[in-house]
Each structure stands twice: as C-alpha cells, then as structure tokens.
Write a protein that holds these residues in place. Sequence first.
Motif, PDB file in Angstrom:
ATOM      1  N   ASN A 145     -23.792  36.970 -14.574  1.00 15.52           N
ATOM      2  CA  ASN A 145     -24.381  38.268 -14.834  1.00 15.52           C
ATOM      3  C   ASN A 145     -25.054  38.719 -13.555  1.00 15.52           C
ATOM      4  N   HIS A 146     -25.365  39.973 -13.473  1.00 13.75           N
ATOM      5  CA  HIS A 146     -25.957  40.439 -12.229  1.00 13.75           C
ATOM      6  C   HIS A 146     -26.932  41.579 -12.481  1.00 13.75           C
ATOM      7  N   GLN A 147     -27.713  41.787 -11.494  1.00 14.48           N
ATOM      8  CA  GLN A 147     -28.702  42.841 -11.591  1.00 14.48           C
ATOM      9  C   GLN A 147     -28.911  43.407 -10.195  1.00 14.48           C
ATOM     10  N   SER A 148     -29.103  44.685 -10.121  1.00 12.46           N
ATOM     11  CA  SER A 148     -29.455  45.278  -8.838  1.00 12.46           C
ATOM     12  C   SER A 148     -30.236  46.545  -9.100  1.00 12.46           C
ATOM     13  N   GLU A 149     -30.833  47.045  -8.038  1.00  9.20           N
ATOM     14  CA  GLU A 149     -31.699  48.192  -8.227  1.00  9.20           C
ATOM     15  C   GLU A 149     -30.966  49.405  -8.752  1.00  9.20           C
ATOM     16  N   ALA A 150     -29.711  49.498  -8.368  1.00 16.41           N
ATOM     17  CA  ALA A 150     -28.954  50.698  -8.712  1.00 16.41           C
ATOM     18  C   ALA A 150     -28.874  50.935 -10.212  1.00 16.41           C
ATOM     19  N   ASP A 151     -28.594  49.830 -10.986  1.00 11.30           N
ATOM     20  CA  ASP A 151     -28.442  50.072 -12.413  1.00 11.30           C
ATOM     21  C   ASP A 151     -29.609  49.493 -13.233  1.00 11.30           C
TER      22      ASP A 151
END
Lengths: 419, 256
Positions: free
Chosen positions: A409-415
Amino acid sequence: MHKLPAIEVQNLSKQYRIGALEKKNAHLGEQLRGLIPRLFSRDKKNTIWSLKNVNFTVEPGEAWGIIGRNGAGKSTLLKVLSKITRATSGTVVTRGRVAALLEVGTGFHPELTGRENVYLNGSILGMTKPEIKRKFDDIVDFAGVGPFIDTPVKRYSSGMQLRLAFAVAAYLEPEILVIDEVLAVGDLEFQKKCLHSVEEMKGGRTVLFVSHNLGAVKGLCQKALWLEQGEVKQSGEVNSVVQAYLSSVAEISKGDSIEEKRQGGTGLIRFTSIELRDQEGDERASFMVGEQMRIRADFSSQARVIDPAFCIGIIRGDGTVVSYLHSMAVGYPLSKVSGKGFVEVTIPEIMMMPGEYHIQLWCGAKRDRVVYDLVEPVARFTIISGPIMRSQLALDSRWGVIYIPASWNHQSEADGQSN
Amino acid sequence: MKDIFQYRQLFYFLVWRDIKVRYKQTLLGIAWAVIQPVVAMVIFTIFFGRLASVAGQTNIPYPVFVYTGLLPWMYFSGAVSNGANSLVTNVQLVTKVYFPRQIIPSISLISGLVDFGLSFILLLLLMVYYAVSIGSGMLLVPVLLLGVSMLALGLNLFLAALNAQFRDVRHAMPFIMQIWLFASPIIYPPRFVPEKFRFLLNLNPMTGYLEGFRSAVLHQPWDFEALAMSLSISAVLLIIGSLYFNRVEATLADVI
C-alpha cells in the motif's frame, strides 16, 4: 464490416538442403566436384523441412505467441513472414506494413555516433526521416544515453548500445510487428522497460512474438502457435496451447537417468524413478509460480530398513539450494520400509522465482550418518511466471530465489490516503 | 522497381554510412581519396613514362595522360571491389531485415563518386600546371561515368551474389583487378597494342570508357566504335548480373 485477416499463411513449407547448411562457406573447388551430380539429380535425401504445411490466420489486432523448442522452425517462420527469405512452397499474405525485430541494433555501425546510428537504424527498420526526427528526443530519453548521443557508439558500453538499439525499435509504428526473442537481453531494469514498451507497442497492432519466456507469451498474447519440427502441433487460445506444450516438454525431459546421476550411498535403498506432477496428476517439467507441484520418488530396498529418512532437495540451476524437504523436518513418521515403494511430497504453491531448477534425492538412516542413496541432478524443471504474480516484469533468477507474495500500500501527499 | 523507390531513403542512408565510415579513424582522412591515384600516377610515370612516346603520343604530358586513365579506373575498381564483397560485409542486414537486396551492391557506385569528384579536381589542377587546355568535352564526363556505373553494377550484382555462396570471389578480386588494370589502356595508349590484337583490347569493356574519358578531357579524337562496344557489353553484363542476382536473392539469407 468484417476486416480481412492481417496475416494469412497457407500450406507454408520451407526446405533446407542439409549439405548446404553444413558447408555453406565451401570453396568453389569442393562445390564444383559436387556440382555435376547435384545439377542433374535433385537429391532429396539431404534436405530437411524447417517448416512443413503450416497454416494459420491472424486477425488484425491479435497478438500471437509462437512457441516450441529450439529448432522447431520459429525463427524460420518469422523470416519467411518478414520476407527475409522465401518459402519453398505455400503462400503468405500480409496486409499492412511489417516491421521485423529479429535482433536489436541491426546495422549499427561502431564508428558512427549515437545520433547517426538512430537515423540509420530507424531507416533500416522502415521509419521515414521526419518520423525519426519527431521521435528522436523520446528515443534518446528512453535509452538514457543523452550526454553521449554525439559520441561514436564504439565508445559505448554494450549495455548502452543495446538500450539505444532497443529504443529505436520501441518507437516503431508498423501495422504488423514481428518480434524474435529480443527481450532476453540487457539488465533487469531495462528488460522490464522493454517488456512494458512491447506491451505499449501492441496497442491495437498485430503482433507475432517468439519467446522462450512462456510467462511473457501468456501475458502479451491472446493466441499461440506451437511448432514442433516445422509443423503446427497446436494453435488457438494461448492458455490451452501453452498448457499442452508444457506437458509435452515433461515427457521429453524424462531422459535423465537416475543410474547415471548416482553420487554414492550404500545401496540399501535405491531410488528407481522420479516424477513431477501437477494438480491434475499430469507429468510436467514446467510449472508456473503458484501452481501445485507433486514430487514422487520411487525406490526399492534390499531388505527391511528400520528408521530411514528421505530428503528431496530443490536446487536452482546454479547450485543454490532452495530448500531441503526432509522427512524429519516435518516430523513425518517413517519407522520402516521394505521392497518397492515411493515417497511423495506435495508443494501446495511453488513460490520460487522463474528459472531452471532440479531435484536432489537423498535417503539415509535417521540416527547415524549412513547414506543409502544420493542422486543429483535429476528431474530438471523450469519455473515460469504465473498469473498469481500479476507481474509486469520478466522475473528470473536474478530477482532472488523465492517469490514472496507481498501486498503493497502507499501514501503520498498528493492523495493523502492509502489504497 | 516500385520497391526500390519505396526504400530510397534506406539506400540514401546506407550510401551516407559508407561515405562517412570509409576514412574514419585515419589521420589523413579524405586525403586518401587523392593520395591513391596520385601515388599510382607518380609510380607509373617513373616506370612507364616512355611508353607513351614510344607509341608516338607526345602531345600530352605522361602524368596527365596516365592520371586521366587512372581516374575512371579507380572509380571502377573501387566500386567493383567493394561491391563484390558488399553482401558478405552486410550479412547482418541481409539476414535480419527485409529490403530489396539490389540496394547493397549499388551502394559503392554512388559512394565512390565522392572520391572520384575529389581526384577530378586534382586533375583540373594538374592540367592547369601542365598547361593542357580544358575543353567543352568535359560535359560528356557524366555520361561516360554512367556507362562505367552500368558496367560496375552488372558486375557487382553478379559477383556479390556469387561471393555470397562462394567466398573464392573475395580472394580472387584483388588479383583480377590487378590484371585488368594492365589489360586496359591506362598506362599505355591503345595504339601501343599491335593492330591485329586491337579487337581483343576492345572486348575489354573498360577500353571504350577510358578512351572516351581521355577524348572528353584532353581533346582527343573519339573512338565511337570502342565506346559502342563498351556500352553493349556493359548492357549485356547488367542483364546477366540482374538475372543471376534475382535467382540467388530468394534464398540469399539462407546460403550467405
């Protein structure tokens, strides 16, 4: 409106004279001696059929994989389709511009600069000059040779040359694309780029794809053609053709005799045969990652043997031990054996990287260090990538020994949210 | 033919590659195009300088005389030597991509023109130095070159196809061209050959072109009979060469 097929092949045959193959660079004198008899009698003994009565039709936009063992006629078929050589009999109709990618970097000249070679190679592959000009920056980008583009390619590393050569091919836009085993080159990172770009190139195009990487064939193609000794053994939907091909390979590779591979042992118990089977009980020499595999070793013992232990080793082609499956390691009770019998281990899901493997058979005493029998290597088999991996890469042994199905899984500021 | 037109860009690029690569990694570079005929001229002048006067041809300085013979000859021998080997040196292209194979033995005809052009400029300088007048016959030089090209193309098609099957051609070529050089009126005028053997000289298809070239450049009387002979022989050879090439072409990728 029904579109006409992109490729129609009817009764295609191609004959080679074996004599001509053996001494293709013979001197005139040698040839002259054989010339007179050869002129008058078309001796039919020294010929082989590289293709024999091949029939198939490819609809526009279809991707076909061509599979078969070495020497089955795959390359010859591609050469005939791309007009490099002519068939002995039969007809080939192709509708649309055909580009053949039988080799990367055809026509590359070491003395010319990268830029010059891009133009040369592009025009060899059938691109027009404005077309190359338009795609030039993308090609250089893809190859990642930007700063060296005006350096002669003989100063390039072989990896750089290859990247540049493939990059040119990756920007081809023919209606029919013929690819022969070109992905089996280059470093890993580049390989995955290539495979990806082939997938992109596919977009609506008709593709013929020769590869030993059955995983890639299954991933890229909807249809497959299986050639054996120049003849079409089976053609149709890719999964069933690949499946049939795999089971036939198993029969052929059974040749490895246990007697010849025996490394030692007292002989109290002797292995007599080994078989690899799939879920359905069919004998196989190729398995996809995630498939079930059953290894059965038959043995015969000279007497009643108390407390034996069995071990089946799975060894990678380069000698790396993947795992020793030992009867004692799982606490399997084996108090005595006698006469003929077998041991069988079932691996519910094979999780090994695609590549070449074989089996080591060991049998000895549970308590002391007596070895009854040791056989290696037997039952060579191939692991190919399977649907379970959902891989977009051409994985092989360089990616490791085992395949661990991890979830991401991933996370970034964009979403700001994971998914 | 339609095919060849379609692939003209490839032809252009291959000619360009040939020119570009020829003198790469040499110190003197393109100067080699001029050095070769000049050195030959000097050597022939030293050893055979008397031949011309022996034959009574005294109105032209021998260096100019021999150089005007060497120019078309070097173009021809260069085109044929490279052309005969062309399929074999481009084996990678022949076995891996499709295009009309006739392109390959044609490349040397065009790329050789660069060398010819450079050494032709030197000829003009030489003529100025020796005060030989430059005439309007010069305008016919391209026509004669076309004749030489036709001859070279016929030979290239035949020899390249033959060489693809029998590498003997490659070994024989330097030797054949050497003999052909002396069998042509380059270092000597045709008159040097006794009258009764003159017809043999005219059977050499280069004779008409070499003589024509001298006539055009040096204001000599034209020998139209020899020129017609050369043109006819060239045409016949071109037809034979093409037919043979087409026969071999079908399975070229298999035998080469």
